[in-house]
Design a protein around this motif. Structure first.
Motif, mmCIF file in Angstrom:
data_model
loop_
_atom_site.group_PDB
_atom_site.id
_atom_site.type_symbol
_atom_site.label_atom_id
_atom_site.label_comp_id
_atom_site.label_asym_id
_atom_site.label_seq_id
_atom_site.Cartn_x
_atom_site.Cartn_y
_atom_site.Cartn_z
ATOM 1 N N LEU A 222 41.390 -26.683 17.070
ATOM 2 C CA LEU A 222 41.131 -28.104 16.792
ATOM 3 C C LEU A 222 42.313 -28.692 16.171
ATOM 4 O O LEU A 222 42.704 -28.100 15.125
ATOM 5 C CB LEU A 222 39.870 -28.167 15.836
ATOM 6 N N GLN A 223 42.520 -29.793 16.446
ATOM 7 C CA GLN A 223 43.660 -30.674 16.053
ATOM 8 C C GLN A 223 43.423 -32.081 15.757
ATOM 9 O O GLN A 223 43.058 -32.858 16.821
ATOM 10 C CB GLN A 223 45.054 -30.567 16.841
ATOM 11 N N PRO A 224 43.050 -32.538 14.564
ATOM 12 C CA PRO A 224 43.001 -34.078 14.292
ATOM 13 C C PRO A 224 44.042 -34.811 14.699
ATOM 14 O O PRO A 224 45.353 -34.529 14.664
ATOM 15 C CB PRO A 224 42.527 -33.949 12.872
ATOM 16 N N PHE A 225 43.743 -36.000 15.399
ATOM 17 C CA PHE A 225 44.995 -36.822 16.049
ATOM 18 C C PHE A 225 44.549 -38.462 15.893
ATOM 19 O O PHE A 225 44.147 -39.190 16.567
ATOM 20 C CB PHE A 225 44.875 -36.481 17.421
ATOM 21 N N GLY A 226 44.757 -38.749 14.507
ATOM 22 C CA GLY A 226 44.366 -40.183 14.303
ATOM 23 C C GLY A 226 42.683 -40.417 14.309
ATOM 24 O O GLY A 226 42.026 -39.668 13.654
ATOM 25 N N ASP A 227 42.547 -41.409 15.250
ATOM 26 C CA ASP A 227 41.012 -41.630 15.470
ATOM 27 C C ASP A 227 40.444 -40.624 16.540
ATOM 28 O O ASP A 227 39.234 -40.790 16.870
ATOM 29 C CB ASP A 227 40.809 -43.069 15.923
ATOM 30 N N HIS A 228 41.281 -39.711 16.977
ATOM 31 C CA HIS A 228 40.995 -38.798 17.878
ATOM 32 C C HIS A 228 40.807 -37.262 17.602
ATOM 33 O O HIS A 228 41.592 -37.089 16.536
ATOM 34 C CB HIS A 228 42.022 -39.123 19.387
ATOM 35 N N ILE A 229 40.102 -36.562 18.194
ATOM 36 C CA ILE A 229 40.545 -34.873 17.814
ATOM 37 C C ILE A 229 40.594 -34.295 19.266
ATOM 38 O O ILE A 229 40.003 -34.503 20.409
ATOM 39 C CB ILE A 229 38.954 -34.710 17.332
ATOM 40 N N ILE A 230 41.592 -33.306 19.029
ATOM 41 C CA ILE A 230 41.855 -32.524 20.236
ATOM 42 C C ILE A 230 41.099 -31.235 20.053
ATOM 43 O O ILE A 230 41.261 -30.456 19.022
ATOM 44 C CB ILE A 230 43.258 -32.285 20.540
ATOM 45 N N SER A 231 40.526 -30.511 21.091
ATOM 46 C CA SER A 231 39.882 -29.365 21.075
ATOM 47 C C SER A 231 40.427 -28.593 22.346
ATOM 48 O O SER A 231 40.696 -28.894 23.434
ATOM 49 C CB SER A 231 38.527 -29.381 21.140
ATOM 50 N N VAL A 232 40.522 -27.394 22.145
ATOM 51 C CA VAL A 232 41.135 -26.286 23.057
ATOM 52 C C VAL A 232 40.310 -25.153 23.194
ATOM 53 O O VAL A 232 39.785 -24.529 22.048
ATOM 54 C CB VAL A 232 42.534 -26.112 22.928
ATOM 55 N N ASP A 233 39.638 -24.911 24.255
ATOM 56 C CA ASP A 233 38.797 -23.631 24.557
ATOM 57 C C ASP A 233 39.629 -22.500 25.014
ATOM 58 O O ASP A 233 40.776 -22.610 25.264
ATOM 59 C CB ASP A 233 37.752 -23.965 25.450
ATOM 60 N N THR A 234 38.938 -21.177 25.080
ATOM 61 C CA THR A 234 39.724 -19.960 25.594
ATOM 62 C C THR A 234 39.742 -20.033 26.957
ATOM 63 O O THR A 234 40.683 -19.157 27.492
ATOM 64 C CB THR A 234 38.750 -18.879 25.300
ATOM 65 N N ASP A 235 39.614 -21.142 27.865
ATOM 66 C CA ASP A 235 39.879 -21.097 29.415
ATOM 67 C C ASP A 235 41.015 -22.344 29.438
ATOM 68 O O ASP A 235 41.213 -22.567 30.633
ATOM 69 C CB ASP A 235 38.726 -21.740 30.078
ATOM 70 N N SER A 236 41.826 -22.580 28.311
ATOM 71 C CA SER A 236 42.846 -23.326 28.242
ATOM 72 C C SER A 236 42.625 -24.733 28.690
ATOM 73 O O SER A 236 43.300 -25.300 29.395
ATOM 74 C CB SER A 236 43.923 -22.534 29.006
ATOM 75 N N ILE A 237 41.390 -25.209 28.540
ATOM 76 C CA ILE A 237 40.970 -26.589 28.721
ATOM 77 C C ILE A 237 41.152 -27.582 27.624
ATOM 78 O O ILE A 237 40.415 -27.068 26.466
ATOM 79 C CB ILE A 237 39.725 -26.707 29.306
ATOM 80 N N LEU A 238 41.952 -28.571 27.533
ATOM 81 C CA LEU A 238 42.146 -29.459 26.197
ATOM 82 C C LEU A 238 41.480 -30.739 26.583
ATOM 83 O O LEU A 238 41.868 -31.396 27.528
ATOM 84 C CB LEU A 238 43.824 -29.534 26.281
ATOM 85 N N ILE A 239 40.819 -30.945 25.673
ATOM 86 C CA ILE A 239 40.094 -32.364 25.743
ATOM 87 C C ILE A 239 40.382 -33.128 24.216
ATOM 88 O O ILE A 239 40.295 -32.407 23.467
ATOM 89 C CB ILE A 239 38.505 -32.030 25.848
ATOM 90 N N ILE A 240 40.512 -34.220 24.809
ATOM 91 C CA ILE A 240 40.982 -35.308 23.557
ATOM 92 C C ILE A 240 39.651 -36.286 23.647
ATOM 93 O O ILE A 240 39.205 -36.633 24.535
ATOM 94 C CB ILE A 240 42.102 -36.036 23.749
ATOM 95 N N TRP A 241 39.131 -36.273 22.211
ATOM 96 C CA TRP A 241 37.673 -37.023 22.271
ATOM 97 C C TRP A 241 38.178 -38.122 21.136
ATOM 98 O O TRP A 241 38.874 -38.099 20.331
ATOM 99 C CB TRP A 241 36.586 -36.160 21.559
ATOM 100 N N HIS A 242 37.399 -39.318 21.420
ATOM 101 C CA HIS A 242 37.303 -40.488 20.432
ATOM 102 C C HIS A 242 36.148 -40.045 19.354
ATOM 103 O O HIS A 242 35.324 -39.772 19.794
ATOM 104 C CB HIS A 242 37.077 -41.639 20.993
ATOM 105 N N ILE A 243 36.532 -39.858 18.135
ATOM 106 C CA ILE A 243 35.586 -39.569 17.027
ATOM 107 C C ILE A 243 34.500 -40.350 16.871
ATOM 108 O O ILE A 243 33.269 -39.593 17.180
ATOM 109 C CB ILE A 243 36.420 -39.180 15.723
ATOM 110 N N TYR A 244 34.617 -41.382 16.888
ATOM 111 C CA TYR A 244 33.357 -42.279 16.649
ATOM 112 C C TYR A 244 32.509 -42.650 17.716
ATOM 113 O O TYR A 244 31.310 -42.833 17.600
ATOM 114 C CB TYR A 244 33.741 -43.477 15.808
#
Length: 895
Positions: free
Chosen positions: A112-134
């Motif tokens: 998990l990596q916070p990124f301003g108003d977004h949060i980045i998550s990475v799973d074990t299948d190497s899929i990276l998703i950037i989410w808007h927090i609110y």
């Protein structure tokens, strides 16, 4: 009843309260800075929840609500804490409640990596998703081929707007612009997997930890390696830089060591060996402070300060629990606030149920403590004792000498420990001459006075030692106490009787002083555990056939037998009053047996088998430890603060699985509220005024209303003033009241006739009271309840006045006196208000006995009453005599 038993599937006696001794696991911690309070906070994971500590005092600030699964990674920004569990992660506000939940991954999230108003998550299948927090919406999704580039680390380089740096297990690194969704640059790497990425204090410079133990300081702007360091302790687990003016980098390793590197001289300046007993999960230098925060899978959180001239860190503050599953727990002392626990990690620790600051560790057991101190051995693994299997403790003489005796796994000698000094004691207790080398200590006990320790061996020998001097004080039996291995030893509260049991199936009673055999009892099966409740003299025995036998050590007979467990019984505990026996077994159940009734009154299942149970001396908590768990779990006793039905459970009762309590106390309040919901078996019972017409029932009036009616003249004589009252100079004004127990104001007299004669009217003086009027009505309708109620409201003086006024000389009549005697007869017939009837009749006879023989009507009534009273009293006296005989027999006879 069937509906009630179906509804009650959880425990009716115990509700989960909280867990003790859990501080950290192998998930890296997160450090946050609160701009509002100007303080640093560190967050550590403990299974399904996380703790937040104030770094300044390392005090627990908050405990989060639990999540459905174990937390696998965490991250934090200035406002929220993010925790991933399975393929879902949530955002927590105020370190406690979940405010956002993000679902979309199909595999387990590990970064998990916070990124301003977004949060980045990475799973074990190497899929990276950037989410808007609110809004909890996906902003961008990147998919990588994990055979070519499996993401193992993520970093947002400082001042690199909208850019992230990804490290892979294949060794290459990629720099991405997540706003334009473009791969900016690929770093070929060093052909070794990347394990850690950390921003250096200098812009464009990043530290890269590798699987080979190398740390690469790399400039990502010019793709230039500035320096390389290598540690021989395995892969780099975490990296941090000092920012207080010293160019130092710290790198963690899987074996618990930390390397400190000087970035100017490019050399290793120090090693912090054995900072943790397991891998360093995370390490962080606080911003602009010489403090290093570390945590590991050994259930420890430590803060190190770098204030020495050599740059070496010393331990400043720590929170530490057991790093391996527990082997034994027992409450220590009589206040119920301390729990001693031994673990497979070889330590003996004390946990406080009040506050974590009172926790303390008694340390590892050392074979030769003086030699370790003299030689200053850093690595004490070779001289450490094996884990403690059983121990006994007594605080009676803890300030004078050692008060804890413990036997170790596979060891013959038993170690003593000192609670006040928090260290291993002075003696190792073992017999001097032994023919075999494979003999081990299997059972221990310490006397209630704290002077003697009793140790049972696998050879069947039971020895007594003095705790102050460590001298051997004798053995039970000629050569050995039992033919088989000793399974349990206990000494009664007065040091009169010692009870031992062996694997051959015999229970023996010995004289503690003379060491002679008093009695021997054969058991139906080989015993497994023995436990003595010293206050009541009740002995509990868990047998190998999964049954429990309860003996009285006075009569030396089995008084109760329980069966129902489907697995080996691991431990037992008595309630402080000796009424309950609580047993825990490998069938994952905890059962509570009621000794007076001989029934099972409570049972619940757990998802992990309980290994130990211990009941608080104050009865407020039950403490348990479990297989593969590092904590101690407290269960509150519901019967202390709520109405609990203790009806026996049916034979076909199926208990439900109860979740282990978390580390937060507020969750347990909700659980207890659910269990206190009213059910059919907990209907509040309203007792009737009379249970049965044949039962003699007393009134609820206090004794002062009826007990001294015959002695009123003596009391008045004693209370007579010695001198007449003096009239005050200015008498105060008093509102006139009517005499009686219930205060009432007298109504003002209305004088309507101004021409009223001044001649005294004798009819007014002889006015009848309400009681007399009700008695006259009773002669007509044969109902005396109203008259009796009026008499109950009066005090002793008022009752005497009313009974005295019944005679014709005082304004009464023969009919009123006859009515009073009929009222007493009615009370005796109903067998209600029995003591009032006796007291009123006695006072009546005292006042009017002289005139009764001269009135035939009253004589006939009193004759009937006499036979009635005598009949009732003979019946009561026979019941009293029978009860007294039974009580005297039970008190004196030896059953």
């Amino acid at each position: 009843m069937e509906q009630a038993s179906e509804r009650r599937t959880a425990s009716a006696l115990f509700a989960g309260f909280r867990a003790l001794g859990l501080f950290s696991n192998d998930v890296p911690h997160v450090v946050r800075f609160s701009a509002l309070k100007r303080r640093f906070y560190v967050t550590t994971c403990v299974g399904k929840s996380f703790h937040t500590y104030d770094v300044q005092k390392l005090s627990l600030v908050a405990v989060s609500n639990s999540v459905p699964q174990d937390i696998c990674c965490m991250a934090a920004d200035g406002r929220l804490v993010f925790a991933a569990y399975g393929n879902v992660f949530s955002a927590f506000a105020r370190n406690k409640e979940i405010v956002h939940t993000f679902k979309g991954h199909k595999a387990e999230i590990h970064l998990l990596q916070p990124f301003g108003d977004h949060i980045i998550s990475v799973d074990t299948d190497s899929i990276l998703i950037i989410w808007h927090i609110y809004s909890e919406e996906e902003y961008l999704q990147l998919t990588f081929d994990k055979t070519v580039f499996k993401i193992s680390a993520i970093l947002h380089p400082s001042t690199y707007l909208n850019k992230i740096l990804l490290g892979s297990e294949q060794g290459s690194l990629q720099l991405w612009n997540v706003k334009s969704n473009k791969l900016l640059y690929t770093f070929p790497g060093w052909k070794v997997g990347v394990t850690a990425l950390q921003q250096a204090p200098a812009v464009d410079v990043v530290a890269i930890g590798l699987m080979s133990g190398q740390v690469i300081i790399h400039n990502i702007k010019f793709n230039e390696t500035l320096m390389k360091f290598r540690q021989d302790w395995g892969p780099i687990t975490s990296i941090s830089f000092r920012t207080d003016g010293h160019p130092v980098m710290a790198a963690g390793s899987p074996c618990g060591h930390i390397g400190l590197w000087d970035l100017e001289d490019k050399k290793l300046i120090n090693q912090m060996r054995n900072a943790h007993s397991t891998a360093i999960a995370g390490l962080t230098f606080l911003h602009r402070e010489p403090l290093l925060v570390t945590n590991g899978g050994d259930n420890a959180l430590r803060i190190w300060i770098f204030d020495g001239p050599t740059g070496e860190g010393r331990l400043l503050r720590f929170r530490m629990g057991h790093s391996a599953p527990l082997t034994s727990i027992r409450y220590y002392g009589q206040n119920g606030q301390r729990i001693l626990s031994a673990s497979q990690d070889g330590t003996l620790q004390s946990f406080s149920t009040v506050h974590e600051k009172f926790n303390k560790s008694l340390g590892h057991g050392l074979i030769n403590k003086k030699r370790v101190k003299r030689k200053g051995l850093q690595n004490t693994m070779s001289v450490r004792l094996p884990p403690i299997t059983k121990f006994a403790a007594e605080e009676a003489r803890e300030s004078d000498w050692d008060g804890i005796i413990a036997c170790h796994q596979g060891k013959l000698s038993c170690s003593t420990w000192n609670y006040q000094k928090s260290t291993i004691g002075a003696y190792f207790l073992k017999p001097k001459e032994l023919k075999k080398d494979d003999i081990t200590a299997t059972a221990v006990d310490i006397t209630s006075c704290g002077n003697f320790a009793v140790i049972g061996l696998s050879s069947g020998t039971v020895d007594v030692y003095n705790m102050q001097s460590g001298i051997h004080r004798g053995s039970f039996g000629k050569d050995q106490a039992h033919k088989g291995s000793i399974r349990g030893v206990s000494v009664d509260g007065l040091n009169q009787v010692t009870v031992t049991t062996g694997s051959e199936g015999l229970l023996k009673f010995w004289n503690f002083k003379s060491k002679s055999l008093i009695h021997s009892v054969g058991l139906s099966s080989s015993p497994n555990i023995m436990l003595l409740h010293r206050d009541s003299g009740i002995l509990g025995l868990a047998l190998d056939d999964f049954s429990i036998s309860v003996l009285d050590i006075e009569t030396r007979k089995i008084v109760r037998q329980f069966s129902g467990h489907q697995g080996q019984i691991n431990d037992m505990a008595f309630s402080p009053d000796g009424r309950w026996l609580i047993s825990a077994a490998m069938d994952c159940s905890v059962r509570t047996w009621d000794l007076p009734s001989g029934c099972l009154i409570d049972c619940f299942l757990l998802d992990s088998a309980p290994l130990n149970v211990s009941m608080s001396p104050t009865g407020d908590f039950l403490a348990t430890s479990h297989v593969d768990h590092l904590g101690i779990y407290l269960w509150s006793n519901i019967s202390l603060y709520s109405v609990v039905s203790l009806r026996p459970l049916p034979m076909d009762y199926v208990p439900s699985v109860v979740m282990l309590p978390g580390t937060c106390q507020t969750q347990d309040v909700e659980v207890s509220e659910e269990t206190v919901e009213p059910s059919d078996e907990m209907i509040e019972y309203d007792s009737p005024e009379q249970l049965d017409e044949q039962l003699v029932t007393l009134s609820l009036l206090p004794e002062s209303r009826w007990k001294n009616l015959l002695n009123l003249d003596v009391i008045k004589k004693k209370n007579k003033p010695r001198e007449p009252p003096k009239v005050p100079k200015s008498a105060p004004f008093f509102i006139p009241t009517i005499p009686g127990l219930v205060p009432r104001y007298a109504a003002p007299e209305q004088n309507n006739d101004p021409q009223q004669s001044k001649v005294v009217n004798l009819g007014v003086l002889a006015q009848k009271s309400d009681f007399c009027l009700k008695l006259e009505e009773g002669l007509v309708n044969n109902k005396y309840d109203m008259a009796l109620n009026l008499l109950k409201e009066l005090g002793p003086s008022g009752i005497e006045t009313e009974l005295r006024s019944l005679s014709p000389d005082c304004g009464g009549s023969i009919d009123v006196m006859q009515s009073f005697l009929k009222m007493i007869g009615m009370m005796l017939d109903r067998k209600r208000d029995f003591e009032l009837a006796q007291a009123y009749l006695a006072l009546f006879l005292k006042l009017h006995l002289k005139m009764l023989p001269s009135e035939p009507i009253l004589l006939e009534e009193i004759t009937n009453l006499s036979s009635q009273v005598e009949e009732n009293w003979i019946h009561l006296q026979s019941l009293f005599n029978q009860s007294m005989c039974i009580l005297n027999y039970l008190k004196s006879a030896l059953l």
